[in-house]
Design an enzyme around this catalytic site. Structure first.
Site, PDB file in Angstrom:
ATOM      1  N   HIS A  20       0.889  -1.205  -0.035  1.00  0.00           N
ATOM      2  CA  HIS A  20       0.024   0.146  -0.059  1.00  0.00           C
ATOM      3  C   HIS A  20       0.859   1.169  -0.200  1.00  0.00           C
ATOM      4  CE1 HIS A  20      -3.077   2.704   2.073  1.00  0.00           C
ATOM      5  NE2 HIS A  20      -3.356   2.785   0.815  1.00  0.00           N
ATOM      6  N   ALA A 129       4.967   9.986 -22.144  1.00  0.00           N
ATOM      7  CA  ALA A 129       4.267   8.861 -22.015  1.00  0.00           C
ATOM      8  C   ALA A 129       4.718   8.191 -20.833  1.00  0.00           C
ATOM      9  CB  ALA A 129       4.047   7.783 -23.407  1.00  0.00           C
TER      10      ALA A 129
END
EC number: 5.4.99.62
Length: 139
Positions: A20, A129
């Site tokens: 997390h 990108a």
């Protein structure tokens, strides 16, 4: 053999190990990758695999709560930005959460990559990108 979309063992292992708030970067062929960060180099030739293909596969395996994108993409690569934001909206719907989107300068973006668990290099040859995906929890 795995039944899921992602077959690359190194990338699969990396996603499984992301906790997390930890991050994974997906980048174009030109982003500098720090020596201190694991490099997962998928690039075969110009455009293969593409940034968007790679993002799609990774986000099918990884629960995402936040992303960071370089501000410069807005001007230099609006087509990829539009497609990226569309994929994130679809991911929000699939995951049932809201994904925080943060834009930073490209220089700041490169500094943030130092904290990534790994950087996935694609064959994408269009400017800016790149995205940093931050892991959430699906519960």
């Amino acid at each position: 053999m795995k039944k899921t979309m992602l077959l690359n063992a190194q990338l699969s292992r990396c996603i499984a190990s992301v906790g997390h708030t930890e991050s994974l970067t997906i980048c174009d062929a030109g982003l500098p990758i720090p020596l201190s960060v694991e490099r997962i180099d998928l690039a075969l030739t110009a455009g293969v695999p593409s940034f968007l293909q790679t993002l799609n596969v990774v986000t099918n395996e990884m629960y995402v709560e936040r992303v960071v994108i370089a501000e410069e993409i807005k001007e230099k690569n609006p087509e990829i930005l539009t497609a990226l934001l569309t994929q994130l909206q679809q991911l929000e719907s699939h995951q049932g959460n809201q994904i925080q989107v943060e834009f930073v300068s490209h220089e700041t973006f490169k500094k943030f990559t130092l904290e990534s668990k790994a950087i996935v290099r694609t064959g994408e040859c269009s400017p800016y990108a790149n995205v940093i995906l931050y892991s959430g929890v699906p519960f």
